[in-house]
Design a protein around this motif. Structure first.
Motif, PDB file in Angstrom:
ATOM      1  N   LEU A  60      20.730 -29.828 -13.196  1.00  0.00           N
ATOM      2  CA  LEU A  60      21.745 -29.021 -13.198  1.00  0.00           C
ATOM      3  C   LEU A  60      21.639 -28.101 -13.986  1.00  0.00           C
ATOM      4  O   LEU A  60      21.464 -28.140 -15.100  1.00  0.00           O
ATOM      5  CB  LEU A  60      22.907 -30.101 -13.269  1.00  0.00           C
ATOM      6  CG  LEU A  60      24.555 -29.922 -13.455  1.00  0.00           C
ATOM      7  CD1 LEU A  60      24.710 -29.479 -12.854  1.00  0.00           C
ATOM      8  CD2 LEU A  60      24.655 -31.169 -14.565  1.00  0.00           C
ATOM      9  N   SER A  61      21.888 -26.999 -13.637  1.00  0.00           N
ATOM     10  CA  SER A  61      22.144 -25.891 -14.435  1.00  0.00           C
ATOM     11  C   SER A  61      23.753 -25.473 -14.257  1.00  0.00           C
ATOM     12  O   SER A  61      24.954 -26.051 -13.789  1.00  0.00           O
ATOM     13  CB  SER A  61      21.573 -24.634 -13.070  1.00  0.00           C
ATOM     14  OG  SER A  61      22.730 -24.105 -12.127  1.00  0.00           O
ATOM     15  N   ALA A  62      24.236 -24.421 -15.205  1.00  0.00           N
ATOM     16  CA  ALA A  62      24.562 -23.895 -16.169  1.00  0.00           C
ATOM     17  C   ALA A  62      26.079 -23.323 -14.279  1.00  0.00           C
ATOM     18  O   ALA A  62      27.078 -23.724 -14.682  1.00  0.00           O
ATOM     19  CB  ALA A  62      25.118 -23.125 -16.326  1.00  0.00           C
ATOM     20  N   ARG A  63      25.447 -22.786 -13.890  1.00  0.00           N
ATOM     21  CA  ARG A  63      25.919 -22.177 -12.468  1.00  0.00           C
ATOM     22  C   ARG A  63      26.332 -23.340 -11.570  1.00  0.00           C
ATOM     23  O   ARG A  63      27.317 -22.867 -10.800  1.00  0.00           O
ATOM     24  CB  ARG A  63      25.078 -20.966 -11.530  1.00  0.00           C
ATOM     25  CG  ARG A  63      24.833 -19.487 -12.381  1.00  0.00           C
ATOM     26  CD  ARG A  63      26.191 -18.863 -12.633  1.00  0.00           C
ATOM     27  NE  ARG A  63      25.949 -18.150 -13.845  1.00  0.00           N
ATOM     28  CZ  ARG A  63      27.562 -17.696 -14.400  1.00  0.00           C
ATOM     29  NH1 ARG A  63      28.862 -17.823 -13.460  1.00  0.00           N
ATOM     30  NH2 ARG A  63      27.025 -16.378 -14.942  1.00  0.00           N
ATOM     31  N   ALA A  64      25.007 -24.555 -11.818  1.00  0.00           N
ATOM     32  CA  ALA A  64      25.939 -25.142 -10.514  1.00  0.00           C
ATOM     33  C   ALA A  64      26.877 -26.347 -10.647  1.00  0.00           C
ATOM     34  O   ALA A  64      27.061 -26.596  -9.842  1.00  0.00           O
ATOM     35  CB  ALA A  64      24.599 -26.541 -10.547  1.00  0.00           C
ATOM     36  N   ALA A  65      26.683 -26.744 -11.904  1.00  0.00           N
ATOM     37  CA  ALA A  65      27.894 -27.029 -12.416  1.00  0.00           C
ATOM     38  C   ALA A  65      29.170 -26.411 -12.678  1.00  0.00           C
ATOM     39  O   ALA A  65      29.975 -26.886 -12.109  1.00  0.00           O
ATOM     40  CB  ALA A  65      28.037 -27.387 -14.256  1.00  0.00           C
ATOM     41  N   HIS A  66      29.319 -24.739 -13.219  1.00  0.00           N
ATOM     42  CA  HIS A  66      30.558 -23.860 -12.986  1.00  0.00           C
ATOM     43  C   HIS A  66      31.112 -24.697 -10.750  1.00  0.00           C
ATOM     44  O   HIS A  66      32.124 -24.762 -10.982  1.00  0.00           O
ATOM     45  CB  HIS A  66      30.124 -23.011 -12.369  1.00  0.00           C
ATOM     46  CG  HIS A  66      31.756 -21.501 -12.762  1.00  0.00           C
ATOM     47  ND1 HIS A  66      31.457 -21.258 -11.583  1.00  0.00           N
ATOM     48  CD2 HIS A  66      32.442 -21.504 -13.243  1.00  0.00           C
ATOM     49  CE1 HIS A  66      32.555 -20.319 -11.285  1.00  0.00           C
ATOM     50  NE2 HIS A  66      32.941 -20.872 -13.367  1.00  0.00           N
ATOM     51  N   ALA A  67      29.576 -24.173  -9.636  1.00  0.00           N
ATOM     52  CA  ALA A  67      30.139 -24.323  -8.360  1.00  0.00           C
ATOM     53  C   ALA A  67      30.839 -25.890  -8.586  1.00  0.00           C
ATOM     54  O   ALA A  67      31.777 -26.318  -7.336  1.00  0.00           O
ATOM     55  CB  ALA A  67      29.071 -24.589  -7.778  1.00  0.00           C
ATOM     56  N   MET A  68      30.607 -27.078  -9.089  1.00  0.00           N
ATOM     57  CA  MET A  68      31.061 -28.257  -8.934  1.00  0.00           C
ATOM     58  C   MET A  68      32.182 -28.304  -9.156  1.00  0.00           C
ATOM     59  O   MET A  68      33.547 -28.836  -8.899  1.00  0.00           O
ATOM     60  CB  MET A  68      30.125 -29.427  -9.700  1.00  0.00           C
ATOM     61  CG  MET A  68      29.267 -29.412  -9.165  1.00  0.00           C
ATOM     62  SD  MET A  68      27.868 -30.175 -10.167  1.00  0.00           S
ATOM     63  CE  MET A  68      28.466 -32.433 -10.150  1.00  0.00           C
ATOM     64  N   VAL A  69      32.566 -27.988 -10.667  1.00  0.00           N
ATOM     65  CA  VAL A  69      34.320 -27.502 -10.817  1.00  0.00           C
ATOM     66  C   VAL A  69      35.155 -27.059  -9.816  1.00  0.00           C
ATOM     67  O   VAL A  69      35.767 -27.331  -9.856  1.00  0.00           O
ATOM     68  CB  VAL A  69      33.801 -27.111 -12.195  1.00  0.00           C
ATOM     69  CG1 VAL A  69      35.372 -26.820 -12.998  1.00  0.00           C
ATOM     70  CG2 VAL A  69      33.258 -27.910 -13.169  1.00  0.00           C
ATOM     71  N   ALA A  70      34.191 -25.873  -9.361  1.00  0.00           N
ATOM     72  CA  ALA A  70      35.354 -25.311  -8.445  1.00  0.00           C
ATOM     73  C   ALA A  70      35.388 -25.940  -7.661  1.00  0.00           C
ATOM     74  O   ALA A  70      36.354 -26.243  -6.904  1.00  0.00           O
ATOM     75  CB  ALA A  70      34.154 -24.029  -7.892  1.00  0.00           C
ATOM     76  N   ALA A  71      34.741 -26.935  -6.748  1.00  0.00           N
ATOM     77  CA  ALA A  71      34.580 -27.296  -5.344  1.00  0.00           C
ATOM     78  C   ALA A  71      35.803 -28.651  -5.315  1.00  0.00           C
ATOM     79  O   ALA A  71      36.734 -29.095  -4.981  1.00  0.00           O
ATOM     80  CB  ALA A  71      32.969 -28.114  -5.153  1.00  0.00           C
ATOM     81  N   GLU A  72      35.842 -29.749  -7.254  1.00  0.00           N
ATOM     82  CA  GLU A  72      36.674 -30.497  -7.369  1.00  0.00           C
ATOM     83  C   GLU A  72      38.133 -29.713  -7.422  1.00  0.00           C
ATOM     84  O   GLU A  72      38.977 -30.142  -7.028  1.00  0.00           O
ATOM     85  CB  GLU A  72      36.278 -30.464  -8.789  1.00  0.00           C
ATOM     86  CG  GLU A  72      36.988 -32.202  -9.191  1.00  0.00           C
ATOM     87  CD  GLU A  72      37.566 -33.324  -8.243  1.00  0.00           C
ATOM     88  OE1 GLU A  72      38.719 -33.909  -8.120  1.00  0.00           O
ATOM     89  OE2 GLU A  72      37.102 -33.300  -7.301  1.00  0.00           O
TER      90      GLU A  72
END
Length: 208
Positions: free
Chosen positions: A183-195
């Protein structure tokens, strides 16, 4: 003519030094002497503004959280002026909590250090409680606006949903800072975007 001292500016100078020490080392590294050295002032001057280390820590944490809240609010206002989707407005706002660049990474490290000290420290705990309440209120209002414009298809428990979203972001931030791969910061950001895309799938009609 002697320079007139801005006392609030001086307190900020000391609080910023505390923040830098925590970001570079740890909260335990903060002492009055180390803070004075970092701020480039005398120990006596630090003690003039803060009677104890605990007072310095409280002021530093308060300023960190106020800064985050102000950035989130500014993001929301810019998005509103631009007519952006509320989905985007929320994503941009919570991004201010995430370690997406060196400044926010440092700020997040400091926040986590202070958060760990809220146990048994009512002053720090109140700063965190108040700050999170402010952020949840901003998210809650955005969700209500999303229902009004059509992005949110149907009413939800706004207070609980706002708390869930903030807790989701906080959990991702914790994992990023503690090196929970992959889990990178960019991946975490993408997860929030998807949610947010899942939660707010509707078209935005501001004329409604």
């Amino acid at each position: 003519m002697p320079r007139i001292v801005d006392h609030e500016e001086r307190r900020g100078q000391i609080a910023d030094a505390v923040e830098r020490l925590i970001a570079a080392e740890s909260l335990d590294s903060v002492t009055v002497a180390r803070t004075a050295e970092e701020a480039g002032i005398s120990v006596g001057l630090v003690q003039h503004y803060f009677a104890s280390k605990d007072e310095m820590l409280l002021e530093s944490f308060r300023r960190v959280r106020n800064r985050i809240e102000a950035r989130v609010a500014a993001r929301r206002q810019r998005s509103e002026r631009a007519g952006a989707r509320i989905e985007r407005m929320l994503l941009d706002g919570v991004a201010e909590l995430m370690p997406l660049d060196p400044a926010r990474r440092s700020e997040g490290r400091v926040t986590l250090a202070f958060t760990a000290r809220t146990f048994g420290n009512p002053g720090l705990a109140e700063v965190l409680r108040s700050s999170n309440a402010n952020l949840r209120a901003q998210i809650e209002q955005a969700l209500r606006n999303a229902l009004a414009c059509g992005e949110l298809p149907e009413p939800v428990g706004y207070e609980l949903e706002a708390a869930r979203l903030l807790a989701f972001v906080d959990g991702l931030v914790l994992h990023c800072h503690t090196g929970q791969r992959p889990l990178s910061a960019r991946a975490a950001h993408a997860m929030v975007a998807a949610e947010l895309a899942r939660l707010l799938p509707g078209p935005c009609d501001r004329s409604r």
